[in-house]
Design a protein around this motif. Structure first.
Motif, PDB file in Angstrom:
ATOM      1  N   SER A   1      -1.837  -0.764   7.169  1.00  0.00           N
ATOM      2  CA  SER A   1      -1.084  -0.791   5.914  1.00  0.00           C
ATOM      3  C   SER A   1      -0.495  -2.070   5.415  1.00  0.00           C
ATOM      4  O   SER A   1      -0.140  -3.062   6.031  1.00  0.00           O
ATOM      5  N   GLY A   2      -0.969  -2.212   4.124  1.00  0.00           N
ATOM      6  CA  GLY A   2      -0.248  -3.663   3.532  1.00  0.00           C
ATOM      7  C   GLY A   2       1.059  -3.166   2.883  1.00  0.00           C
ATOM      8  O   GLY A   2       1.743  -2.572   3.075  1.00  0.00           O
ATOM      9  N   PHE A   3       1.082  -4.605   2.044  1.00  0.00           N
ATOM     10  CA  PHE A   3       2.642  -4.705   1.536  1.00  0.00           C
ATOM     11  C   PHE A   3       2.893  -3.414   0.917  1.00  0.00           C
ATOM     12  O   PHE A   3       4.045  -2.921   0.919  1.00  0.00           O
ATOM     13  N   LEU A   4       2.149  -3.101  -0.259  1.00  0.00           N
ATOM     14  CA  LEU A   4       2.469  -1.909  -1.130  1.00  0.00           C
ATOM     15  C   LEU A   4       2.614  -0.728  -0.285  1.00  0.00           C
ATOM     16  O   LEU A   4       3.630   0.162  -0.480  1.00  0.00           O
ATOM     17  N   SER A   5       1.709  -0.579   0.623  1.00  0.00           N
ATOM     18  CA  SER A   5       2.037   0.696   1.438  1.00  0.00           C
ATOM     19  C   SER A   5       3.174   0.874   2.491  1.00  0.00           C
ATOM     20  O   SER A   5       3.955   1.677   2.343  1.00  0.00           O
ATOM     21  N   CYS A   6       3.631  -0.234   2.809  1.00  0.00           N
ATOM     22  CA  CYS A   6       4.684  -0.324   3.745  1.00  0.00           C
ATOM     23  C   CYS A   6       5.824  -0.338   2.783  1.00  0.00           C
ATOM     24  O   CYS A   6       6.923   0.247   3.151  1.00  0.00           O
ATOM     25  N   GLY A   7       6.067  -0.895   1.649  1.00  0.00           N
ATOM     26  CA  GLY A   7       7.144  -1.241   0.883  1.00  0.00           C
ATOM     27  C   GLY A   7       7.406   0.200   0.200  1.00  0.00           C
ATOM     28  O   GLY A   7       8.641   0.615  -0.126  1.00  0.00           O
ATOM     29  N   LEU A   8       6.171   1.005  -0.161  1.00  0.00           N
ATOM     30  CA  LEU A   8       6.553   2.352  -0.624  1.00  0.00           C
ATOM     31  C   LEU A   8       6.330   3.453   0.137  1.00  0.00           C
ATOM     32  O   LEU A   8       6.771   4.694   0.039  1.00  0.00           O
ATOM     33  N   ARG A   9       6.245   3.131   1.615  1.00  0.00           N
ATOM     34  CA  ARG A   9       6.432   3.984   2.852  1.00  0.00           C
ATOM     35  C   ARG A   9       5.174   5.241   2.146  1.00  0.00           C
ATOM     36  O   ARG A   9       5.789   6.476   2.359  1.00  0.00           O
ATOM     37  N   SER A  10       4.118   4.787   2.308  1.00  0.00           N
ATOM     38  CA  SER A  10       2.997   5.736   2.003  1.00  0.00           C
ATOM     39  C   SER A  10       3.163   6.798   3.171  1.00  0.00           C
ATOM     40  O   SER A  10       3.142   6.386   4.217  1.00  0.00           O
ATOM     41  N   PRO A  11       2.398   7.807   2.687  1.00  0.00           N
ATOM     42  CA  PRO A  11       1.954   8.945   4.029  1.00  0.00           C
ATOM     43  C   PRO A  11       1.073   8.138   5.042  1.00  0.00           C
ATOM     44  O   PRO A  11       1.410   8.397   6.040  1.00  0.00           O
ATOM     45  N   PHE A  12       0.251   7.554   4.420  1.00  0.00           N
ATOM     46  CA  PHE A  12      -0.643   6.729   5.465  1.00  0.00           C
ATOM     47  C   PHE A  12       0.271   5.839   6.272  1.00  0.00           C
ATOM     48  O   PHE A  12      -0.122   5.836   7.594  1.00  0.00           O
ATOM     49  N   MET A  13       0.934   5.052   5.671  1.00  0.00           N
ATOM     50  CA  MET A  13       1.885   4.217   6.518  1.00  0.00           C
ATOM     51  C   MET A  13       2.738   4.937   7.507  1.00  0.00           C
ATOM     52  O   MET A  13       2.758   4.576   8.628  1.00  0.00           O
TER      53      MET A  13
END
Ligand SMILES: Nc1ncnc2c1ncn2[C@@H]1O[C@H](COP(=O)(O)OP(=O)(O)OP(=O)(O)O)[C@@H](O)[C@H]1O
Ligand SMILES: [Mg+2]
Lengths: 321, 256
Positions: B111-123
């Motif tokens: 998980s990258g910065f965006l994914s982590c910062g936005l708490r994506s389902p993948f993250m």
């Protein structure tokens, strides 16, 4: 635990939402809304700095310079070139990010005092450029006639519109950063802070993460700079000098280095302190900051917010048992 | 012929005028416990630092699974499947026991910065998996139940074990242990020995730098003896124990 932090965020958002209503109804403190707009703008800088310093353990004395690059990008692109303010703001962030990348790659190899010196040197150079490039920046007398921020027909015309817009930005970035520090990336920051060699051994690309968090913090400062330029409608180099970089470090340290909430509250506290409560002492401002820093360093090294949270937690614990 | 997992070719490392490693040639077959012993200053830790990419070589080459690694940065070598512990415990003391092991999952997540910062389902899914795997490795080394303790406040023995759990969490093919028994009492050392054998059963090749000769002689399959940065002897524990040169420079002063 997750429910609890969402609850805290909700309370905070409500408090922020009703603040102007409450304060605005009392004549003598109605200008607090204006102070809070500045606090919100500065909070964007200090949250980024908290990620960089508190979590990843890298100092920067260049945050005011990054803020300045954003502010001047917005100012110059809108006044001299007639760009829409929103486009200028985004371009400012991209430009600042690129500058931070170029500066960060060599200087983040340095540690501690040396990194502080490198970022300080960079900040001074930027300050000189703002002063000397008179044709573009207006030099020491500043850049005037910057219009308010707008997107198409939507323009931030009133103080209240500014207040809610700025604090919406703060809340969005606060949530983003809170999520970030509770993820694999936040853990990588902490690992780098604790032991770079061990972090590398665990497969964390230390240099890449340092540069990334540096760029992120610079872009947040740039956003703050653009907002500042459009809110005040005037900028000059002294708003982005070393003193301001030190103020940002102080804001983060007062609230608690390793606490994003601390960065927000430290910023609010110091902004009110310098804009309101200490105005009579303005000549001694630095002296007073020095004293505050000394007190924090000696008695509450983790900063105010973590110390208060800890006290409350202990009270609760004592009450339970 | 056993498959070679690590091959050292003329590995040399100098510090100014000091030659810490001098033309080491050695191959390590996959799946064994390879001990590396030698007197203080022999170059054992330097060798680990070279293999794990924390130091560059003055000359020579290192091959891991037949591909050259000595010019790669340390984090890439870790990603390829080489993990390590440190002679002086190097935990992330500002983090909990569980978080320390979760860092070990860094290379196995993306998980990258965006994914982590936005708490994506993948993250979120990945975060759950990271936590589960980290718990698994804590359980594996017997540290489950201490998850929320700050790593720095564990007793030394447990810190050493936690470092192993953190290294295991990267799912390495090659594990470098630098004096894991240093500071442990006899019971703890015994348990450590069991753990190391358990790790070999997973198919992980273990390089064991150790001064505790009981541990080395009982648990390792092969022993490499270094002295002044050169190979003094190598072979089975029995060969080495009976090697005159080894007894003279190193083992003579010891009891086991
Ligand atoms: N970073 C360094 N700078 C200069 N010299 C070093 C460095 N690291 C190691 N050395 C030197 O290299 C030699 C080998 O040291 P090394 O730490 O590899 O020994 P070792 O076999 O691990 O010893 P010990 O059993 O005491 O841990 C020593 O002479 C040491 O002083
Ligand atoms: Mg050593």
């Amino acid at each position: 635990m997750k429910g609890k932090s969402n609850f805290v965020l909700l309370i905070f958002a409500i408090a922020i939402a009703i603040f102007p209503v409450v304060v605005g109804s009392v004549q003598s403190i109605s200008h607090y809304v204006d102070v809070m707009v500045f606090a919100g703008i500065f909070a964007l800088v200090s949250m980024g700095l908290s990620l960089l310093m508190g979590y990843a353990g890298q100092i920067s004395l260049a945050q005011a310079a990054f803020m300045g690059i954003g502010a001047y990008a917005s100012g110059i692109l809108t006044t001299h070139f007639g760009w829409p303010s929103s486009v200028a703001l985004v371009c400012g962030m991209i430009l600042t990010g690129a500058v931070a990348y170029v500066i960060g790659v060599p200087s983040l190899k340095l540690k501690g005092h040396y990194l502080a010196m490198a970022t300080l040197g960079f900040g001074m150079i930027v300050h000189i450029v703002f002063n000397e490039e008179v044709n573009l920046t207006g030099g020491p007398s500043g850049l005037v006639g910057i219009e308010t921020l707008g997107l198409g027909n939507l323009r931030l015309e009133s103080l209240y519109a500014w207040y809610y817009f700025v604090w919406a930005c703060v809340v969005v970035f606060l949530i983003f950063c809170l999520n970030l520090v509770k993820s694999r990336i936040g853990r990588a920051f902490l690992a780098i802070h604790a032991d770079e060699r061990a972090a590398e051994a665990m497969g964390v690309s230390v240099s890449a993460y340092k540069v990334k968090v540096f760029v992120l913090s610079a872009m947040m400062a740039s956003l703050a700079g653009s907002l500042y330029a459009h809110y005040v409608e005037f900028i000059n180099p002294s708003s982005f000098n070393l003193m301001w970089s030190i103020r940002f470090v102080l804001m983060v340290m007062v609230g608690g280095l390793q606490s994003l909430w601390g960065a927000v509250f430290g910023t609010i506290f110091l902004t009110f302190l310098s804009n309101e409560w200490l105005q009579v002492f303005s000549e001694f401002e630095m002296l007073i900051y020095g004293v505050i820093l000394l007190i924090i360093a000696l008695f509450i090294p983790r900063g105010l917010v973590p110390a208060i949270v800890e006290t409350i937690r202990r009270r609760k614990f004592a009450a339970k048992s | 012929m056993d498959r070679v997992i690590l091959k050292l070719e003329n590995v040399t490392r100098q510090f100014g005028g000091v030659t810490a490693l001098s033309g080491i040639n050695y191959s390590i077959p996959e799946g064994i416990i390879q001990a590396i012993i030698g007197p203080n200053g022999a170059g054992k830790t330097t060798l680990f630092n070279c293999i794990s990419g924390m130091l560059t070589l003055t000359s020579g080459k290192i091959f891991f699974n037949n591909s050259r690694i000595d010019e790669l940065p340390a984090h890439q070598i870790a990603t390829l499947g080489v993990s390590r512990t440190f002679q002086h415990v190097a935990l992330f003391k500002n983090m909990t026991v569980l978080e320390n092991v979760m860092i070990g999952r860094h290379t196995k997540s993306k998980s990258g910065f965006l994914s982590c910062g936005l708490r994506s389902p993948f993250m979120k899914r990945e975060e759950k998996e990271i936590k589960e795997r980290a718990r698994h490795f804590l359980d594996y080394v017997g540290l489950i139940g201490e998850e929320k303790v700050m790593a720095g406040s564990l007793p030394l023995g447990k810190q050493k074990i936690l470092e192993i759990a953190r290294a295991l969490a990267t799912e390495p093919k090659l594990l470098l242990l630098d004096e894991p028994a240093g500071g442990l009492n006899t019971t703890e050392t015994e348990q450590l020995g069991d753990l190391i054998e358990k790790i070999r059963e997973l198919g992980i090749t273990v390089l064991l730098v150790e001064h505790d000769m009981n541990l080395v002689m009982e648990r390792s399959d092969r022993v490499l003896v270094l002295n002044h940065g050169t190979v003094l002897a190598s072979g089975t524990p029995k060969d080495v124990k009976n090697n005159e040169k080894v007894v003279e420079v190193y083992l003579g002063s010891m009891e086991f």
